[in-house]
Design a protein around this motif. Structure first.
Motif, PDB file in Angstrom:
ATOM      1  N   UNK A  82      11.969 -39.337  10.199  1.00  0.00           N
ATOM      2  CA  UNK A  82      13.262 -38.490  10.015  1.00  0.00           C
ATOM      3  C   UNK A  82      13.295 -37.913   8.424  1.00  0.00           C
ATOM      4  N   UNK A  83      13.304 -38.960   7.487  1.00  0.00           N
ATOM      5  CA  UNK A  83      13.126 -38.559   6.107  1.00  0.00           C
ATOM      6  C   UNK A  83      12.477 -37.725   5.777  1.00  0.00           C
ATOM      7  N   UNK A  84      11.529 -37.733   6.077  1.00  0.00           N
ATOM      8  CA  UNK A  84      10.078 -36.866   5.545  1.00  0.00           C
ATOM      9  C   UNK A  84      10.315 -35.511   6.108  1.00  0.00           C
ATOM     10  N   UNK A  85      10.769 -35.376   7.387  1.00  0.00           N
ATOM     11  CA  UNK A  85      11.114 -33.911   7.879  1.00  0.00           C
ATOM     12  C   UNK A  85      12.258 -33.330   7.118  1.00  0.00           C
ATOM     13  N   UNK A  86      13.287 -33.990   7.022  1.00  0.00           N
ATOM     14  CA  UNK A  86      14.459 -33.468   6.376  1.00  0.00           C
ATOM     15  C   UNK A  86      14.203 -33.109   4.793  1.00  0.00           C
ATOM     16  N   UNK A  87      13.350 -33.861   4.048  1.00  0.00           N
ATOM     17  CA  UNK A  87      13.032 -33.618   2.700  1.00  0.00           C
ATOM     18  C   UNK A  87      11.915 -32.419   2.620  1.00  0.00           C
ATOM     19  N   UNK A  88      11.057 -32.624   3.434  1.00  0.00           N
ATOM     20  CA  UNK A  88      10.133 -31.275   3.667  1.00  0.00           C
ATOM     21  C   UNK A  88      10.759 -29.985   4.158  1.00  0.00           C
ATOM     22  N   UNK A  89      11.842 -30.132   4.741  1.00  0.00           N
ATOM     23  CA  UNK A  89      12.510 -28.828   5.266  1.00  0.00           C
ATOM     24  C   UNK A  89      13.161 -28.457   3.739  1.00  0.00           C
ATOM     25  N   UNK A  90      13.916 -29.253   3.240  1.00  0.00           N
ATOM     26  CA  UNK A  90      14.604 -28.708   2.105  1.00  0.00           C
ATOM     27  C   UNK A  90      13.766 -28.272   0.973  1.00  0.00           C
ATOM     28  N   UNK A  91      12.402 -28.997   0.694  1.00  0.00           N
ATOM     29  CA  UNK A  91      11.606 -28.473  -0.370  1.00  0.00           C
ATOM     30  C   UNK A  91      11.065 -26.628   0.268  1.00  0.00           C
ATOM     31  N   UNK A  92      10.931 -26.764   1.589  1.00  0.00           N
ATOM     32  CA  UNK A  92      10.512 -25.282   1.922  1.00  0.00           C
ATOM     33  C   UNK A  92      11.776 -24.289   1.704  1.00  0.00           C
ATOM     34  N   UNK A  93      12.898 -24.712   2.034  1.00  0.00           N
ATOM     35  CA  UNK A  93      13.960 -23.662   1.717  1.00  0.00           C
ATOM     36  C   UNK A  93      14.006 -23.472   0.122  1.00  0.00           C
ATOM     37  N   UNK A  94      13.972 -24.415  -0.842  1.00  0.00           N
ATOM     38  CA  UNK A  94      14.027 -24.285  -2.105  1.00  0.00           C
ATOM     39  C   UNK A  94      12.927 -23.387  -2.535  1.00  0.00           C
ATOM     40  N   UNK A  95      11.650 -23.687  -1.950  1.00  0.00           N
ATOM     41  CA  UNK A  95      10.561 -22.827  -2.276  1.00  0.00           C
ATOM     42  C   UNK A  95      10.916 -21.266  -2.148  1.00  0.00           C
ATOM     43  N   UNK A  96      11.450 -20.977  -0.797  1.00  0.00           N
ATOM     44  CA  UNK A  96      11.833 -19.689  -0.543  1.00  0.00           C
ATOM     45  C   UNK A  96      12.765 -18.960  -1.559  1.00  0.00           C
ATOM     46  N   UNK A  97      13.744 -19.639  -1.844  1.00  0.00           N
ATOM     47  CA  UNK A  97      14.832 -19.308  -2.707  1.00  0.00           C
ATOM     48  C   UNK A  97      14.086 -19.105  -4.238  1.00  0.00           C
ATOM     49  N   UNK A  98      13.229 -19.974  -4.569  1.00  0.00           N
ATOM     50  CA  UNK A  98      12.586 -19.886  -6.193  1.00  0.00           C
ATOM     51  C   UNK A  98      11.774 -18.787  -6.041  1.00  0.00           C
ATOM     52  N   UNK A  99      10.913 -18.615  -4.943  1.00  0.00           N
ATOM     53  CA  UNK A  99       9.886 -17.465  -5.021  1.00  0.00           C
ATOM     54  C   UNK A  99      10.721 -16.188  -4.894  1.00  0.00           C
ATOM     55  N   UNK A 100      11.662 -15.964  -4.473  1.00  0.00           N
ATOM     56  CA  UNK A 100      12.544 -14.846  -4.486  1.00  0.00           C
ATOM     57  C   UNK A 100      13.467 -14.481  -5.430  1.00  0.00           C
ATOM     58  N   UNK A 101      13.543 -15.315  -6.477  1.00  0.00           N
ATOM     59  CA  UNK A 101      14.567 -15.242  -7.510  1.00  0.00           C
ATOM     60  C   UNK A 101      14.438 -13.957  -8.500  1.00  0.00           C
ATOM     61  N   UNK A 102      13.115 -13.715  -8.811  1.00  0.00           N
ATOM     62  CA  UNK A 102      12.818 -12.739  -9.699  1.00  0.00           C
ATOM     63  C   UNK A 102      13.130 -11.457  -9.126  1.00  0.00           C
ATOM     64  N   UNK A 103      12.963 -11.124  -7.804  1.00  0.00           N
ATOM     65  CA  UNK A 103      12.979 -10.079  -7.247  1.00  0.00           C
ATOM     66  C   UNK A 103      14.593  -9.767  -6.771  1.00  0.00           C
ATOM     67  N   UNK A 104      15.354 -11.136  -6.483  1.00  0.00           N
ATOM     68  CA  UNK A 104      16.826 -11.084  -6.452  1.00  0.00           C
ATOM     69  C   UNK A 104      17.425 -10.456  -7.725  1.00  0.00           C
ATOM     70  N   UNK A 105      17.091 -11.197  -9.005  1.00  0.00           N
ATOM     71  CA  UNK A 105      17.699 -10.740 -10.139  1.00  0.00           C
ATOM     72  C   UNK A 105      17.511  -9.249 -10.342  1.00  0.00           C
ATOM     73  N   UNK A 106      16.180  -8.672 -10.192  1.00  0.00           N
ATOM     74  CA  UNK A 106      16.063  -7.228 -10.298  1.00  0.00           C
ATOM     75  C   UNK A 106      16.935  -6.517  -9.424  1.00  0.00           C
ATOM     76  N   UNK A 107      17.059  -6.881  -8.162  1.00  0.00           N
ATOM     77  CA  UNK A 107      17.893  -6.108  -7.252  1.00  0.00           C
ATOM     78  C   UNK A 107      19.565  -6.299  -7.476  1.00  0.00           C
ATOM     79  N   UNK A 108      19.929  -7.393  -8.073  1.00  0.00           N
ATOM     80  CA  UNK A 108      21.321  -7.653  -8.417  1.00  0.00           C
ATOM     81  C   UNK A 108      21.781  -7.083  -9.834  1.00  0.00           C
TER      82      UNK A 108
END
Length: 380
Positions: A340-366
């Motif tokens: 349960x801890x592994x799935x929880x932390x892995x899910x969190x890592x994936x969400x942060x990766x999505x946010x991090x990967x889109x940050x350059x594009x988000x900065x340009x759009x905003x």
């Protein structure tokens, strides 16, 4: 509309709460911004949302596919296909885009542009039509609804343990949009997306279920309106709500850090969590790493948040005996505290990766809105 990952994440946390003794977990909600799939030049500030679908006098059922249930408890299922109500879709899309406050002006033209066509033609607008419409509507570009299709799956099952009938309707929407610029001979972009909206009901008989479930007319109207909201995330930066979890208690440092959180002293809380991380092992070390990741995330330091979430995942993985087997068990609803801890932390890592990967594009759009913060926290 349901998000399976979020549901799984919630179930896992519930399991952890049951398995944790002196450690407490506090759920907090955050809103964070994600970039659009399409980046518009800053000079495109005024947009018209137009209905470019042919007029449909009566929206009758296109097709229906009735089948018997797939299991002993599932009594019946039926799949229906419809054309969506283009006017409702156009109106809801214009409202949803206007609500984001991204463009300076949002104009709607929800009457069918092709309603008076004498001969059939391709739905794509010509450059001369785009130029005429942008000039008449006083906008810089157009977003046109080109098509909207709906499908609905109705299922009725019997729940013997409860002596009840359970009915569901799962409607999928398939809108198609095109973005037109007056200086281009072809559309700038085409958006095809799929999303779903869900209804359910329980009753003492099949007849009662069918009377309680959403009727056809209402389904078409609600699904058509929802079809206008579904593609907005492809067009403008948008806020998304998610749950995060703070681990509290278990030591003096963790309790003091909780006081810092309540005072919004994230730097102080992170320092205390780092002390805990250095002194502890196993679960306590993982708790501290998760909290540090969240502390950095709430300050929009996504690179640091991601790095600490990865550390938390590594600890959770080291505690799991057989990750591959336990992931399979988790998919079947069998949980252990470690996986349960592994799935929880892995899910969190994936969400942060999505946010991090889109940050350059988000900065340009905003840039046009001079945004300074992309994360909002709601504490209970």
């Amino acid at each position: 509309m349901y998000m399976k990952k979020s549901l799984l994440y919630t179930l896992i946390i519930a399991g952890i709460l049951c398995l944790t003794a002196c450690q407490s977990i506090e759920q907090v909600s955050i809103d964070y911004m994600l970039p659009a799939e399409i980046t518009f030049p800053n000079e495109l500030k005024r947009v018209a949302i137009v209905n470019n679908m042919p007029e449909t006098p009566e929206n009758k059922l296109i097709a229906s596919d009735k089948k018997t249930g797939k299991s002993s408890t599932e009594l019946a299922r039926r799949t229906d296909y419809y054309n969506g109500e283009a006017k409702l879709t156009t109106e809801s899309m214009a409202q949803a885009i206007a609500d984001e406050n991204y463009f300076d002006l949002v104009v709607i033209c929800d009457s069918a542009l092709r309603s008076h066509d004498i001969t059939p033609r391709e739905s794509t607008l010509s450059q001369s039509e785009v130029q005429q419409l942008t000039q008449e509507l006083g906008v810089d570009f157009l977003i046109a609804l080109e098509n909207v299709q709906l499908s609905s799956l109705r299922k009725v099952s019997y729940m013997p343990g409860w002596n009840l009938y359970y009915g569901t309707v799962d409607a999928k929407v398939y809108p198609t949009l095109k973005v037109y610029l007056p200086n281009r001979s072809a559309p700038m972009a085409t958006v095809n997306c799929t999303d779903s909206i869900f209804w359910e009901a329980t009753g003492d008989s099949q007849t009662q279920i069918f009377t309680q479930l959403v009727p056809e007319k209402e389904l078409i109207e609600q699904a058509s309106s929802f079809a206008g909201i579904a593609p907005v995330k492809y067009l403008v930066p948008h806020w998304q709500t998610a749950n995060r979890y703070l681990f509290k208690g278990g030591s003096v440092n963790m309790r003091d850090a909780d006081v810092c959180v309540k005072e919004k002293d994230w730097a102080g809380a992170i320092e205390l969590w780092k002390k805990e991380y250095e002194r502890q092992k196993g679960k306590q070390k993982m708790y501290a790493a998760c909290n540090i990741a969240f502390g950095y995330e709430i300050q929009d330091s996504l690179d640091l948040a991601y790095d600490w979430a990865v550390k938390a995942r590594e600890i959770a993985q080291s505690m799991a005996k057989d990750v591959a087997k336990e992931i399979k068990d988790a998919a079947e609803g069998i949980y252990t505290s470690e996986i349960s801890y592994y799935i929880m932390t892995n899910s969190y890592v994936n969400e942060l990766k999505t946010r991090k990967d889109g940050l350059v594009r988000l900065n340009a759009q905003m840039k046009r809105n001079n945004a300074v913060s992309y994360t909002h926290l709601t504490l209970p």
